[in-house]
Design a protein around this motif. Structure first.
Motif, PDB file in Angstrom:
ATOM      1  N   LEU A  34     -35.504  26.971  25.313  1.00 29.24           N
ATOM      2  CA  LEU A  34     -36.660  27.359  24.601  1.00 29.24           C
ATOM      3  C   LEU A  34     -36.437  27.276  23.048  1.00 29.24           C
ATOM      4  O   LEU A  34     -37.469  26.894  22.153  1.00 29.24           O
ATOM      5  CB  LEU A  34     -36.886  28.853  24.756  1.00 29.24           C
ATOM      6  CG  LEU A  34     -37.887  29.589  24.068  1.00 29.24           C
ATOM      7  CD1 LEU A  34     -39.451  28.824  24.318  1.00 29.24           C
ATOM      8  CD2 LEU A  34     -37.976  31.262  24.666  1.00 29.24           C
ATOM      9  N   VAL A  35     -35.093  27.568  22.713  1.00 30.32           N
ATOM     10  CA  VAL A  35     -34.921  27.510  21.291  1.00 30.32           C
ATOM     11  C   VAL A  35     -34.958  26.359  20.749  1.00 30.32           C
ATOM     12  O   VAL A  35     -35.263  25.831  19.334  1.00 30.32           O
ATOM     13  CB  VAL A  35     -33.526  28.266  21.065  1.00 30.32           C
ATOM     14  CG1 VAL A  35     -33.020  28.162  19.408  1.00 30.32           C
ATOM     15  CG2 VAL A  35     -33.517  29.704  21.208  1.00 30.32           C
ATOM     16  N   TYR A  36     -34.491  25.300  21.476  1.00 27.82           N
ATOM     17  CA  TYR A  36     -34.358  23.814  20.953  1.00 27.82           C
ATOM     18  C   TYR A  36     -35.855  23.456  20.886  1.00 27.82           C
ATOM     19  O   TYR A  36     -36.134  22.489  19.986  1.00 27.82           O
ATOM     20  CB  TYR A  36     -33.648  23.031  21.921  1.00 27.82           C
ATOM     21  CG  TYR A  36     -33.116  21.585  21.600  1.00 27.82           C
ATOM     22  CD1 TYR A  36     -32.327  21.352  20.400  1.00 27.82           C
ATOM     23  CD2 TYR A  36     -34.029  20.753  22.056  1.00 27.82           C
ATOM     24  CE1 TYR A  36     -31.875  20.023  19.966  1.00 27.82           C
ATOM     25  CE2 TYR A  36     -33.597  19.447  21.577  1.00 27.82           C
ATOM     26  CZ  TYR A  36     -32.721  19.086  20.652  1.00 27.82           C
ATOM     27  OH  TYR A  36     -32.384  17.645  20.301  1.00 27.82           O
ATOM     28  N   LEU A  37     -36.637  23.843  21.634  1.00 30.24           N
ATOM     29  CA  LEU A  37     -37.994  23.311  21.987  1.00 30.24           C
ATOM     30  C   LEU A  37     -38.704  23.832  20.648  1.00 30.24           C
ATOM     31  O   LEU A  37     -39.728  22.954  20.010  1.00 30.24           O
ATOM     32  CB  LEU A  37     -38.748  23.808  23.117  1.00 30.24           C
ATOM     33  CG  LEU A  37     -40.316  23.450  23.064  1.00 30.24           C
ATOM     34  CD1 LEU A  37     -40.701  22.167  23.263  1.00 30.24           C
ATOM     35  CD2 LEU A  37     -40.851  24.229  24.240  1.00 30.24           C
ATOM     36  N   ILE A  38     -38.510  25.131  20.288  1.00 36.21           N
ATOM     37  CA  ILE A  38     -39.105  25.399  18.955  1.00 36.21           C
ATOM     38  C   ILE A  38     -38.550  24.855  17.981  1.00 36.21           C
ATOM     39  O   ILE A  38     -39.281  24.618  16.733  1.00 36.21           O
ATOM     40  CB  ILE A  38     -38.866  26.967  18.924  1.00 36.21           C
ATOM     41  CG1 ILE A  38     -39.720  27.814  20.085  1.00 36.21           C
ATOM     42  CG2 ILE A  38     -39.323  27.693  17.568  1.00 36.21           C
ATOM     43  CD1 ILE A  38     -39.453  29.241  20.126  1.00 36.21           C
ATOM     44  N   GLY A  39     -37.362  24.646  17.932  1.00 28.03           N
ATOM     45  CA  GLY A  39     -36.811  23.914  16.519  1.00 28.03           C
ATOM     46  C   GLY A  39     -37.297  22.500  16.476  1.00 28.03           C
ATOM     47  O   GLY A  39     -37.742  21.991  15.368  1.00 28.03           O
ATOM     48  N   LEU A  40     -37.729  21.886  17.752  1.00 26.94           N
ATOM     49  CA  LEU A  40     -38.314  20.521  17.324  1.00 26.94           C
ATOM     50  C   LEU A  40     -39.557  20.522  16.872  1.00 26.94           C
ATOM     51  O   LEU A  40     -40.277  19.676  16.074  1.00 26.94           O
ATOM     52  CB  LEU A  40     -38.307  19.841  18.895  1.00 26.94           C
ATOM     53  CG  LEU A  40     -37.085  19.414  19.460  1.00 26.94           C
ATOM     54  CD1 LEU A  40     -36.967  18.926  20.855  1.00 26.94           C
ATOM     55  CD2 LEU A  40     -36.511  18.304  18.627  1.00 26.94           C
ATOM     56  N   ALA A  41     -40.411  21.601  17.414  1.00 26.87           N
ATOM     57  CA  ALA A  41     -41.757  21.909  16.982  1.00 26.87           C
ATOM     58  C   ALA A  41     -41.970  21.985  15.469  1.00 26.87           C
ATOM     59  O   ALA A  41     -43.233  21.642  14.863  1.00 26.87           O
ATOM     60  CB  ALA A  41     -42.592  23.083  17.777  1.00 26.87           C
ATOM     61  N   PHE A  42     -40.779  22.478  14.767  1.00 29.91           N
ATOM     62  CA  PHE A  42     -41.209  23.005  13.470  1.00 29.91           C
ATOM     63  C   PHE A  42     -40.334  21.632  12.570  1.00 29.91           C
ATOM     64  O   PHE A  42     -40.025  21.995  11.345  1.00 29.91           O
ATOM     65  CB  PHE A  42     -40.540  24.373  13.161  1.00 29.91           C
ATOM     66  CG  PHE A  42     -41.399  25.350  13.546  1.00 29.91           C
ATOM     67  CD1 PHE A  42     -42.605  25.738  12.733  1.00 29.91           C
ATOM     68  CD2 PHE A  42     -41.285  25.858  14.792  1.00 29.91           C
ATOM     69  CE1 PHE A  42     -43.433  26.923  13.333  1.00 29.91           C
ATOM     70  CE2 PHE A  42     -42.019  27.174  15.257  1.00 29.91           C
ATOM     71  CZ  PHE A  42     -43.201  27.307  14.239  1.00 29.91           C
ATOM     72  N   THR A  43     -39.942  20.817  13.268  1.00 29.97           N
ATOM     73  CA  THR A  43     -39.184  19.788  12.444  1.00 29.97           C
ATOM     74  C   THR A  43     -39.538  18.220  12.650  1.00 29.97           C
ATOM     75  O   THR A  43     -40.389  18.216  13.509  1.00 29.97           O
ATOM     76  CB  THR A  43     -37.640  19.741  12.703  1.00 29.97           C
ATOM     77  OG1 THR A  43     -37.711  19.529  14.017  1.00 29.97           O
ATOM     78  CG2 THR A  43     -36.916  21.084  12.365  1.00 29.97           C
ATOM     79  N   GLN A  44     -39.313  17.468  11.846  1.00 32.99           N
ATOM     80  CA  GLN A  44     -39.863  15.852  11.998  1.00 32.99           C
ATOM     81  C   GLN A  44     -38.734  15.581  13.065  1.00 32.99           C
ATOM     82  O   GLN A  44     -37.494  15.536  12.752  1.00 32.99           O
ATOM     83  CB  GLN A  44     -39.725  15.372  10.859  1.00 32.99           C
ATOM     84  CG  GLN A  44     -40.023  13.759  10.978  1.00 32.99           C
ATOM     85  CD  GLN A  44     -40.021  13.009   9.630  1.00 32.99           C
ATOM     86  OE1 GLN A  44     -39.851  13.499   8.677  1.00 32.99           O
ATOM     87  NE2 GLN A  44     -40.169  11.729   9.594  1.00 32.99           N
ATOM     88  N   SER A  45     -39.080  15.053  14.477  1.00 34.10           N
ATOM     89  CA  SER A  45     -38.014  14.642  15.228  1.00 34.10           C
ATOM     90  C   SER A  45     -38.761  13.574  16.202  1.00 34.10           C
ATOM     91  O   SER A  45     -39.949  13.296  16.240  1.00 34.10           O
ATOM     92  CB  SER A  45     -37.928  15.813  16.364  1.00 34.10           C
ATOM     93  OG  SER A  45     -37.463  16.968  15.543  1.00 34.10           O
ATOM     94  N   THR A  46     -37.750  12.514  16.201  1.00 38.82           N
ATOM     95  CA  THR A  46     -37.974  11.427  17.102  1.00 38.82           C
ATOM     96  C   THR A  46     -36.856  11.516  18.195  1.00 38.82           C
ATOM     97  O   THR A  46     -35.950  12.152  18.365  1.00 38.82           O
ATOM     98  CB  THR A  46     -37.815  10.064  16.270  1.00 38.82           C
ATOM     99  OG1 THR A  46     -36.593   9.981  15.856  1.00 38.82           O
ATOM    100  CG2 THR A  46     -38.770  10.185  15.458  1.00 38.82           C
ATOM    101  N   LEU A  47     -36.941  10.536  19.289  1.00 39.95           N
ATOM    102  CA  LEU A  47     -36.207  10.600  20.217  1.00 39.95           C
ATOM    103  C   LEU A  47     -34.588  10.125  19.900  1.00 39.95           C
ATOM    104  O   LEU A  47     -33.923  10.803  20.337  1.00 39.95           O
ATOM    105  CB  LEU A  47     -36.621   9.454  21.322  1.00 39.95           C
ATOM    106  CG  LEU A  47     -37.800   9.890  22.267  1.00 39.95           C
ATOM    107  CD1 LEU A  47     -38.015   8.645  23.278  1.00 39.95           C
ATOM    108  CD2 LEU A  47     -37.382  11.124  23.212  1.00 39.95           C
ATOM    109  N   ALA A  48     -34.583   9.367  18.856  1.00 42.07           N
ATOM    110  CA  ALA A  48     -33.369   8.877  18.404  1.00 42.07           C
ATOM    111  C   ALA A  48     -32.743   9.788  17.255  1.00 42.07           C
ATOM    112  O   ALA A  48     -31.633  10.212  17.126  1.00 42.07           O
ATOM    113  CB  ALA A  48     -33.248   7.483  17.618  1.00 42.07           C
TER     114      ALA A  48
END
Length: 305
Positions: free
Chosen positions: A42-56
């Motif tokens: 859950l914490v990691y998902l929220i972190g991804l939602a608020f950042t520029q993220s790609t698979l790599a």
């Protein structure tokens, strides 16, 4: 003068819902499990939602609410939200009615489901991907079994997956074919718990089978039906397999549900940040819809007490 004995502090304990104290060592595995498999994702998902993220390269740069803004401005995603709600509610309602009717018929027939009940459970144990493949072959406009039967009967062929509305309804039918036995099984188990005295009292008052089922049996198992409805709503929101196999979200975006749109955003467009933001929004929507049923069930329990 005697003094009261001093009690030494024992091992650290955790108070459960019933008030009983559980040693902290016994609760530690459960707490660790929740942290690893619930809190961290859950914490990691929220972190991804608020950042520029790609698979790599996940968690590259803080973007604030930009991912949420782009998700809500996307016609594909916002449309998928309403289609997911419509699909989950429609499928759950159809399956609850059909499953309850089948359970009542089985209960009136015998106390054990027997061979008929076993045959009705076969769709439930079939893998969803195989269900999608089988139905896609059945409904294929060229060489499909359905059009083959219509051709033998001298009737024109059909293509249920070719239109927007018909494709959406077809997915509801496929999902209902697979999950109605699940509703039937749970409802049938609840019917076995209805006291025979209630039916006998209704019969003495002159109520027939239909009146007894409608006025006595169904109100008695209403908490179970609401629980089944809640469970089926969650399962309906999560539908992905049959959409991916049967329609791939088409024609157009007519059968693109939120789960399919999020998967496409993450694994085809490689925008993991936007997909994570869409997942958060979708989860909040699921919580809002299911909360209505949960509150109804809670009120029913309070009245019963």
């Amino acid at each position: 003068m005697t003094t009261a004995p001093t009690l030494k502090a024992g091992p650290r304990t955790v108070r459960g819902r019933s008030g009983a104290r559980v040693p902290g060592g016994l609760a530690a595995p459960a707490v660790a499990f929740l942290v690893v498999f619930a809190a961290y994702p859950l914490v990691y998902l929220i972190g991804l939602a608020f950042t520029q993220s790609t698979l790599a390269q996940p968690l590259q740069r803080w973007t604030g609410f930009d991912n949420f803004r782009s998700a809500l401005e996307s016609q594909s995603f916002t449309g998928s939200l309403w289609r997911s709600v419509l699909f989950a509610v429609l499928a759950a309602a159809v399956q609850l009615v059909l499953g309850t009717a089948l359970a009542l018929l089985l209960r009136a027939r015998a106390r054990r489901p027997g061979l008929l009940g076993t045959l009705l459970l076969l769709p439930l144990v079939t893998p969803p991907v195989m269900v999608g493949v089988a139905w896609k072959l059945l409904l294929a406009p060229v060489g499909g079994a359905l059009n083959g039967v219509l051709h033998v009967l001298g009737l024109p062929g059909v293509n249920p997956l070719g239109g927007a509305t018909s494709a959406f309804i077809t997915l509801v039918v496929i999902d209902s074919w697979q999950w109605t036995p699940f509703v039937m099984l749970l409802t049938y188990a609840a019917l076995l718990g209805v006291p025979d005295e209630l039916r006998e009292a209704a019969a003495l008052d002159g109520a027939g089978r239909r009146r007894t089922a409608r006025s006595v049996v169904l109100p008695y198992i209403e908490p179970t039906l609401l629980s089944v409805l809640l469970l089926k709503l969650v399962i309906g929101f999560k539908v992905f397999d049959i959409v991916y196999v049967v329609t791939a979200g088409g024609p157009g975006f007519s059968t693109t549900t939120s789960t399919y749109d999020i998967q496409r955003t993450a694994l085809q467009e490689f925008d993991v940040g936007a997909a994570a933001a869409g997942t958060v929004v979708f989860s909040l929507l699921i919580g809002l819809v299911t909360a209505v049923v949960a509150l109804r069930r809670k009120r029913h329990e309070e009245v019963a007490v």
